[in-house]
Scaffold this motif. Structure first.
Motif, PDB file in Angstrom:
ATOM      1  N   TRP A 168       0.839  -1.430   0.197  1.00 34.09           N
ATOM      2  CA  TRP A 168       0.052   0.042   0.136  1.00 34.09           C
ATOM      3  C   TRP A 168       0.818   1.205  -0.013  1.00 34.09           C
ATOM      4  N   SER A 169       1.477   1.845  -1.218  1.00 34.07           N
ATOM      5  CA  SER A 169       2.367   2.678  -1.221  1.00 34.07           C
ATOM      6  C   SER A 169       1.785   3.927  -0.948  1.00 34.07           C
ATOM      7  N   SER A 170       0.486   4.100  -0.872  1.00 34.95           N
ATOM      8  CA  SER A 170      -0.180   5.637  -0.646  1.00 34.95           C
ATOM      9  C   SER A 170      -1.728   5.526  -0.203  1.00 34.95           C
ATOM     10  N   MET A 171      -1.832   5.957   1.267  1.00 36.30           N
ATOM     11  CA  MET A 171      -3.106   5.885   1.552  1.00 36.30           C
ATOM     12  C   MET A 171      -3.399   7.261   2.329  1.00 36.30           C
ATOM     13  N   PHE A 172      -4.571   7.796   1.672  1.00 36.75           N
ATOM     14  CA  PHE A 172      -4.712   9.401   2.107  1.00 36.75           C
ATOM     15  C   PHE A 172      -6.295   9.553   2.103  1.00 36.75           C
ATOM     16  N   ILE A 173      -6.989  10.376   3.129  1.00 32.26           N
ATOM     17  CA  ILE A 173      -8.245  10.596   3.099  1.00 32.26           C
ATOM     18  C   ILE A 173      -8.206  12.265   3.422  1.00 32.26           C
ATOM     19  N   ARG A 174      -8.900  12.702   2.740  1.00 36.90           N
ATOM     20  CA  ARG A 174      -9.127  14.380   3.025  1.00 36.90           C
ATOM     21  C   ARG A 174      -9.495  14.429   4.393  1.00 36.90           C
ATOM     22  N   GLU A 175      -9.307  15.655   4.889  1.00 33.54           N
ATOM     23  CA  GLU A 175      -9.167  15.761   6.345  1.00 33.54           C
ATOM     24  C   GLU A 175     -10.851  15.959   6.861  1.00 33.54           C
ATOM     25  N   ASP A 176     -11.508  16.745   6.204  1.00 34.23           N
ATOM     26  CA  ASP A 176     -12.827  16.723   6.359  1.00 34.23           C
ATOM     27  C   ASP A 176     -13.731  15.560   6.241  1.00 34.23           C
ATOM     28  N   ALA A 177     -13.182  14.559   5.292  1.00 35.68           N
ATOM     29  CA  ALA A 177     -13.882  13.284   5.300  1.00 35.68           C
ATOM     30  C   ALA A 177     -13.460  12.253   6.146  1.00 35.68           C
ATOM     31  N   TYR A 178     -12.186  12.445   6.718  1.00 33.40           N
ATOM     32  CA  TYR A 178     -11.509  11.624   7.724  1.00 33.40           C
ATOM     33  C   TYR A 178     -12.266  11.657   8.923  1.00 33.40           C
ATOM     34  N   ARG A 179     -12.660  12.967   9.202  1.00 37.10           N
ATOM     35  CA  ARG A 179     -13.589  13.185  10.459  1.00 37.10           C
ATOM     36  C   ARG A 179     -14.876  12.663  10.516  1.00 37.10           C
ATOM     37  N   LYS A 180     -15.407  12.169   9.203  1.00 36.97           N
ATOM     38  CA  LYS A 180     -16.662  11.241   9.201  1.00 36.97           C
ATOM     39  C   LYS A 180     -16.477   9.886   9.542  1.00 36.97           C
ATOM     40  N   HIS A 181     -15.444   9.642   9.885  1.00 35.08           N
ATOM     41  CA  HIS A 181     -15.182   8.234  10.281  1.00 35.08           C
ATOM     42  C   HIS A 181     -15.398   7.125   9.079  1.00 35.08           C
ATOM     43  N   VAL A 182     -14.760   7.683   8.036  1.00 39.49           N
ATOM     44  CA  VAL A 182     -14.796   6.840   7.016  1.00 39.49           C
ATOM     45  C   VAL A 182     -13.626   5.899   6.578  1.00 39.49           C
ATOM     46  N   GLY A 183     -12.555   6.228   7.554  1.00 35.68           N
ATOM     47  CA  GLY A 183     -11.370   5.247   7.433  1.00 35.68           C
ATOM     48  C   GLY A 183     -11.325   3.849   7.415  1.00 35.68           C
ATOM     49  N   ILE A 184     -12.169   3.610   8.763  1.00 30.60           N
ATOM     50  CA  ILE A 184     -12.195   1.855   8.874  1.00 30.60           C
ATOM     51  C   ILE A 184     -13.000   1.129   7.734  1.00 30.60           C
ATOM     52  N   PRO A 185     -14.117   1.716   7.253  1.00 31.53           N
ATOM     53  CA  PRO A 185     -15.042   1.081   6.246  1.00 31.53           C
ATOM     54  C   PRO A 185     -14.005   1.251   4.970  1.00 31.53           C
ATOM     55  N   PHE A 186     -13.321   2.178   4.718  1.00 34.54           N
ATOM     56  CA  PHE A 186     -12.802   2.117   3.399  1.00 34.54           C
ATOM     57  C   PHE A 186     -11.504   1.087   3.500  1.00 34.54           C
ATOM     58  N   ILE A 187     -10.952   1.019   4.421  1.00 37.30           N
ATOM     59  CA  ILE A 187      -9.879  -0.134   4.628  1.00 37.30           C
ATOM     60  C   ILE A 187     -10.324  -1.558   4.750  1.00 37.30           C
ATOM     61  N   GLN A 188     -11.594  -1.653   5.096  1.00 36.52           N
ATOM     62  CA  GLN A 188     -12.256  -2.808   5.296  1.00 36.52           C
ATOM     63  C   GLN A 188     -12.452  -3.268   3.733  1.00 36.52           C
ATOM     64  N   ARG A 189     -12.747  -2.373   3.035  1.00 38.44           N
ATOM     65  CA  ARG A 189     -13.199  -2.728   1.544  1.00 38.44           C
ATOM     66  C   ARG A 189     -11.839  -2.956   0.793  1.00 38.44           C
ATOM     67  N   MET A 190     -10.829  -2.399   1.101  1.00 38.85           N
ATOM     68  CA  MET A 190      -9.538  -2.603   0.627  1.00 38.85           C
ATOM     69  C   MET A 190      -9.008  -4.086   1.097  1.00 38.85           C
ATOM     70  N   ILE A 191      -9.235  -4.286   2.333  1.00 36.67           N
ATOM     71  CA  ILE A 191      -8.755  -5.638   2.700  1.00 36.67           C
ATOM     72  C   ILE A 191      -9.585  -6.761   1.848  1.00 36.67           C
ATOM     73  N   ARG A 192     -10.990  -6.621   1.878  1.00 33.27           N
ATOM     74  CA  ARG A 192     -11.633  -7.467   1.046  1.00 33.27           C
ATOM     75  C   ARG A 192     -11.412  -7.642  -0.422  1.00 33.27           C
ATOM     76  N   ARG A 193     -10.907  -6.606  -1.043  1.00 31.63           N
ATOM     77  CA  ARG A 193     -10.442  -6.709  -2.518  1.00 31.63           C
ATOM     78  C   ARG A 193      -9.280  -7.366  -2.571  1.00 31.63           C
ATOM     79  N   GLN A 194      -8.409  -7.221  -1.463  1.00 33.81           N
ATOM     80  CA  GLN A 194      -7.072  -7.934  -1.804  1.00 33.81           C
ATOM     81  C   GLN A 194      -7.198  -9.315  -1.393  1.00 33.81           C
ATOM     82  N   VAL A 195      -8.097  -9.723  -0.544  1.00 32.13           N
ATOM     83  CA  VAL A 195      -8.416 -11.149  -0.313  1.00 32.13           C
ATOM     84  C   VAL A 195      -9.005 -11.783  -1.719  1.00 32.13           C
ATOM     85  N   ALA A 196      -9.918 -11.042  -2.179  1.00 29.32           N
ATOM     86  CA  ALA A 196     -10.608 -11.604  -3.419  1.00 29.32           C
ATOM     87  C   ALA A 196      -9.387 -11.612  -4.520  1.00 29.32           C
TER      88      ALA A 196
END
Length: 289
Positions: free
Chosen positions: A219-247
């Motif tokens: 994972w060479s670059s991970m970034f979420i814009r500050e206003d979006a990060y405050r909306k607690h999107v980090g965990i669900p976004f990473i969860q979807r990335m994990i699932r994509r990698q497993v698939a």
């Protein structure tokens, strides 16, 4: 007699055993030659050393990926001669800053050789993490669907319009080091694995992934814009990335965290530690030309 010279892709094969395995594949291809520099050294006709370096286009930074010398020929004198020759190649291309991350395969004397050639050790430490995607995906905290906030969605890397692409290139809300446009280290972006995060039609985050081998996705670059990060999107976004990698059948992942990224470091400490099986502090040296 020691000879040092720039190698073309078809000339690298006798030196391959001196390279870090994660990089050699990309330097033996014939594409993007203008951004890749391979330097070889022979002693009395025997392959003695290999340097693999690359230019990060977005900020004209030279990256030394792999620096290997065969054990019979290891010496500070040869290290410094190779460094000076490689720096000269970057200078001729108009590059004004260089960087190298020390690897386990480097000699004990290599940091001293860098210092002797006027490279500076960066103050901020970098931690390299390796983690088990299958274990994360099977854990109850991550296996249940974690919804994204309303108006947020995750999209494939190819799912981006020309307008979105151009607007993102002009944006000033992300740091160069985490740009989604960089194309160095472990080769090209893996478009099957990498993901965008959108709020409505606006891109507000990404995870850029590159396949280093069949077992690891970097994972060479991970970034979420500050206003979006405050909306607690980090965990669900990473969860979807994990699932994509497993698939995709890639069991392990890895990423680097700079010490000054304290927010993400806290996230790793709180959410990722049970799944990390290797952690290593790495040193980075830089040089202004």
């Amino acid at each position: 007699m020691t000879d040092i010279y720039v190698l073309q892709p078809l000339e690298i094969q006798p030196y391959e055993h001196l390279a870090l395995p994660d990089y050699i594949h990309y330097f033996t291809q014939n594409d993007d030659l203008s951004t890749r520099i391979s330097v070889g050294a022979s002693i009395n006709g025997d392959p003695a050393a290999l340097v693999l370096a690359e230019i990060r286009i977005i900020d004209a930074l030279g990256i030394l990926h792999s620096f290997g010398i065969a054990p019979p020929y290891q010496s500070e004198a040869l290290e410094q001669e190779l460094l000076r020759f490689t720096v000269k190649q970057f200078k001729e291309l108009g590059i004004r800053s260089l960087q190298i991350t020390l690897q386990p395969g480097h000699t004990v004397s290599f940091p001293d050789s860098l210092t002797a050639c006027d490279w500076q050790k960066d103050e901020g430490a970098v931690t390299h993490y390796q983690f088990d995607c299958l274990l994360i995906n099977s854990h109850s905290k991550w296996s249940l669907d974690i919804p994204l906030p309303k108006s947020y969605s995750v999209h494939d890397w190819q799912d981006i319009t020309v307008k979105q692409w151009e607007e993102l290139k002009e944006a000033d809300w992300y740091p160069y080091a985490l740009s989604p446009f960089e194309s160095y280290s472990f080769g090209d972006i893996d478009q099957q694995a990498s993901l965008w995060l959108r709020q409505g039609k606006d891109i507000v985050g990404w995870i850029v992934a590159k396949r280093s081998n069949e077992q690891f996705l970097y994972w060479s670059s991970m970034f979420i814009r500050e206003d979006a990060y405050r909306k607690h999107v980090g965990i669900p976004f990473i969860q979807r990335m994990i699932r994509r990698q497993v698939a995709l059948g890639i069991p392990y992942g890895c990423f680097d965290v700079n010490a000054y990224h304290q927010q993400f470091q806290r996230f790793v400490n709180k959410r990722f530690l049970p799944y990390i099986f290797h952690r290593q502090e790495v040193q980075i040296f830089s040089k202004i030309l």
